[in-house]
Design an enzyme around this catalytic site. Structure first.
Site, PDB file in Angstrom:
ATOM      1  N   GLU A  42      10.743  22.861 -57.177  1.00  0.00           N
ATOM      2  CA  GLU A  42      11.116  22.038 -58.322  1.00  0.00           C
ATOM      3  C   GLU A  42      11.355  20.630 -57.790  1.00  0.00           C
ATOM      4  OE1 GLU A  42      14.287  20.309 -61.158  1.00  0.00           O
ATOM      5  OE2 GLU A  42      14.501  20.833 -59.049  1.00  0.00           O
ATOM      6  N   LYS A  95      22.866  23.813 -69.880  1.00  0.00           N
ATOM      7  CA  LYS A  95      23.384  23.762 -68.510  1.00  0.00           C
ATOM      8  C   LYS A  95      24.911  23.737 -68.491  1.00  0.00           C
ATOM      9  CE  LYS A  95      21.359  20.035 -67.041  1.00  0.00           C
ATOM     10  NZ  LYS A  95      20.999  18.969 -66.062  1.00  0.00           N
ATOM     11  N   ASP A 121      30.645  17.393 -59.459  1.00  0.00           N
ATOM     12  CA  ASP A 121      30.888  18.829 -59.287  1.00  0.00           C
ATOM     13  C   ASP A 121      30.004  19.460 -58.221  1.00  0.00           C
ATOM     14  OD1 ASP A 121      28.629  18.335 -60.833  1.00  0.00           O
ATOM     15  OD2 ASP A 121      28.872  20.105 -62.093  1.00  0.00           O
ATOM     16  N   GLN A 149      23.323  23.700 -52.530  1.00  0.00           N
ATOM     17  CA  GLN A 149      24.378  22.733 -52.795  1.00  0.00           C
ATOM     18  C   GLN A 149      25.625  23.515 -53.172  1.00  0.00           C
ATOM     19  OE1 GLN A 149      21.812  21.080 -55.643  1.00  0.00           O
ATOM     20  NE2 GLN A 149      22.812  21.993 -57.414  1.00  0.00           N
ATOM     21  N   ASP A 155      15.524  24.528 -56.029  1.00  0.00           N
ATOM     22  CA  ASP A 155      16.029  23.344 -56.714  1.00  0.00           C
ATOM     23  C   ASP A 155      15.970  22.133 -55.789  1.00  0.00           C
ATOM     24  OD1 ASP A 155      17.536  22.440 -59.211  1.00  0.00           O
ATOM     25  OD2 ASP A 155      18.904  21.779 -57.628  1.00  0.00           O
TER      26      ASP A 155
END
Length: 698
Positions: free
Chosen positions: A413, A522, A349, A314, A384
């Site tokens: 994940e 994070k 984002d 991403q 991810d």
């Protein structure tokens, strides 16, 4: 299949053979099949194995299972990493047919004259076996054949030498009418694919300096993060997982606690990948240079730690791909690029890739990025959200990478629907996150683990009690004992487990209304006083180190297929074992799910699953306390969440009564009704209050 006899329901087989089953180097892999034939002649089965080098491995004879089921079983222990091929064969076994017939006829009183044809047939079979048995045994086989043909010998002396060859001709059978089943594949990984202990930390937090009125925040670096490596290694972990280490986007950067507005000192989410400095093949300049990263990997290796890297496909809005390849993204009706959403959640984002736009271009670039990091020394990727990308893409990528380096491992994940999680395992993911975090009762955990064991041919679980995204309410409100309980469950139920930094400090304060940490790392730097917590006794690190030592020292805990549950008469307790028949190593664990009250229970152990007869006694040694007990099928246990929420027992054979304690502190088969009121639970000590620094005293 070619040949005379049916061969059905072969295992291990994944998706009807579409994908290879999985194993690791040295793992005991069970193989089974259903095979049968007409009539009463004996059938035999065997497994033919070809290693990655194409060379055949030793002939493996299969043994019949439960009578009447026509199921055959064998095990194989792969000795090389790579793509294996196995085939089940069925054959007519003339020696077993002869053995069965002649023993029954002799028992019925038939003499040499009536057995003349049987004796001649037996001699023929033995003569055929001469070319199959080892040279050292041929003289014995030849003599037995001669005895069968010697009419001067009494019947017992004619037959006995041939009957004594049963074991030899089991291992080296005469095979007739051989039927060959379909070829099946088995991918064999290095052992870490099955057995591993993971630790996650953000390198930017290690050695970081938060912003003050007089100075801006300063990120940690690979150099300062190196100082944390000995502490991680001392806890017994062998995989160090880093969240993304790439440049972080500035456009739409999130602030602390996922706020929409970022201040000048807000560092943003590492998963918002890409900025002017570069993208997925670039290191964030605050962390250091590529040379610094290589030094960090080398320093970790010196501590026995292998670095795992995050693969998050991403982009931040200012990722170079957005400018260079706008076709890789989804354009909305107003001409803007769609950011990621999981309604009602919004990730302004992050831009997700659209794999339907220029799939070949995206594939080529992602493969280039992954192989770039493989070239830098990375052999493990934590992926991810793989369930949000096409399955055919992952299948292609994983096997393309393994063509270059078969030692590369991929952890999925994916907290999503069961069929999707299982599907990711089938197409090639080495390990998977699981629903472990949300299985909070003994019954739930047992059922879930039994489901995972049933899927062991393709899905390897990795149990995590916490992640940066997940702080379950059991940890928010369970007190320090719950941290011990969840660590025991994760570390000793699954061969692979992991935890996110801060778990050992009992960090437990959640963002209101969310199942994640307040002041989430994070979105901000979060340096921790590791040494101070250890010195003040506010750290679970020694307990974690003990669990990882027990895992390392006991081969039974390196496996998944051998997990067995045992009955215990208290629903708040879970009892399980792992037994390794190769080494004889056995571990028994009884763990409480109650972090507030004392719990008693009586076990009913499945003794054969432990390698014992039902009446046997044996000694167990508690690895957490150093105490030994004399045990049998039924044993009473008492678990106090504040003193000892679990027994971790290694079996020592045979039982050694000197210095051992019977059962635990109570006689065998003691029931709750027999316990004095002050020991049967009652009111638990008051749970420690939450501290301002979001930690508890253990």
């Amino acid at each position: 299949m070619t040949g005379r006899f049916p061969i059905e329901d072969v295992s291990p087989v994944v998706a009807c053979g579409r994908y290879p089953a999985k194993a690791v180097l040295g793992e005991i892999v069970p193989v089974s099949a259903r095979a049968y034939r007409e009539g009463h002649d004996a059938l035999g089965c065997n497994v033919v194995w070809l290693g990655p080098d194409g060379a055949a491995r030793p002939f493996t004879r299969m043994r019949p299972g439960e009578p009447g089921q026509d199921r055959w079983h064998a095990t194989i222990r792969p000795d090389a990493v790579g793509d294996w091929v196995f085939t089940v064969e069925a054959f007519q076994d003339p020696y077993l047919t002869w053995q069965n017939a002649v023993t029954k006829k002799i028992a019925a009183g038939q003499g040499p004259a009536e057995l003349a044809n049987d004796l001649a047939e037996g001699a023929r079979v033995l003569e055929a076996a001469l070319e199959l048995v080892p040279a050292a045994d041929r003289k014995r086989v030849r003599a037995a054949a001669g005895a069968l043909r010697d009419g001067k010998l009494p019947l017992p002396r004619r037959v006995t030498p041939a009957l004594d060859l049963a074991d030899l001709l089991w291992d080296h059978p005469v095979r007739e009418l051989v039927t060959t089943g379909e070829e099946r594949r088995l991918w064999v990984d290095r052992p870490r694919a099955l057995f591993s202990a993971w630790y996650e930390f953000f390198p930017r937090s290690e050695g970081a300096v938060p912003a003050t009125v007089d100075a801006p925040a300063r990120s940690g670096t690979f150099g300062t993060a190196t100082d944390r490596l000995p502490g991680v290694a001392a806890m017994g972990f062998d995989v160090l997982y880093l969240p993304p280490i790439h440049p972080i986007g500035r456009v739409n950067r999130k602030g602390r606690n996922n706020s929409l507005t970022a201040g000048p000192d807000d560092v943003g989410s590492p998963w918002a990948i890409g900025a002017a400095e570069g993208g997925h093949d670039t290191i964030h300049p605050d962390l250091g240079t590529p040379a610094d990263f290589r030094e960090f990997i080398a320093a970790a290796a010196e501590q026995g730690l292998e670095v795992a890297m995050d693969l998050a496909l991403q982009c931040a809005p200012d990722h170079p791909w957005v400018t260079d390849h706008p076709e890789w993204f989804t354009t909305r009706a107003d001409g803007s690029i769609a950011y990621a959403e999981n309604p009602p959640k919004k990730y302004q984002d992050i831009y997700p890739l659209n794999f339907d736009n220029d799939p070949e271009g995206i594939r080529a670039e992602v493969l280039r990025v992954v192989l770039h990091w493989v070239g830098e020394g990375i052999r493990i990727f934590r992926v991810d959200n793989p369930h949000t990308k096409p399955f055919d893409f992952w299948h292609w990528l994983i096997w393309a990478v393994k063509q270059v380096d078969p030692d590369v491992l991929f952890l999925a994940e994916a907290f999503t629907r069961p069929a999707i999680m299982h599907g990711l395992g089938k197409i090639g993911f080495t390990q998977s996150y699981t629903y472990f975090t949300w299985r909070t009762s003994a019954a739930q955990m047992r059922a879930y683990c039994e489901e995972l064991v049933a899927a062991a041919d393709y899905m390897r679980p990795n149990f995590w009690p916490n992640t940066p995204d997940i702080l379950h309410e059991s940890l928010q409100h369970g007190g320090p004992p719950m941290f011990k309980i969840r660590a025991v469950l994760a570390a000793l139920l699954s061969p692979s487990w992991g935890m996110y930094a801060g778990y050992e400090l009992f960090e437990h304060v959640a963002r209101p209304g969310a199942e994640e940490y307040l002041d989430n790392e994070k979105f901000e730097l979060r340096p921790r006083d590791w040494a101070g917590a250890q010195a003040q006794g506010r750290s679970l690190a020694p307990y974690i180190a003990t669990l990882n030592r027990v895992r390392r020292d006991n081969p039974a805990l390196h496996q998944l297929r051998n997990l067995r549950f045992h009955d215990i008469d208290n629903p708040a307790l879970l009892c399980w074992s792992k037994h390794d028949p190769e080494t004889g190593n056995t571990v028994i664990v009884i763990c409480s799910f109650d972090s507030h009250t004392v719990q008693w229970g009586n076990t009913t152990l499945d003794m054969p699953a432990l390698g014992f007869d039902w009446h046997d006694r044996f000694t167990v040694h508690d690895e957490l306390t150093g105490t030994s007990y004399d045990w049998g099928q039924r044993n009473a246990v008492r678990l106090d969440p504040y003193l000892q929420p679990a027994h971790v027992l290694t079996v020592r054979r045979p039982a050694v009564p000197d210095g051992s304690v019977s059962a635990t502190t109570a006689p065998a088969e003691l029931t709750v009704e027999d316990v004095p009121a002050d020991l049967s639970g009652g009111t638990a000590p008051t749970a420690p209050a939450q501290k301002d620094d979001a930690r508890w005293t253990s």
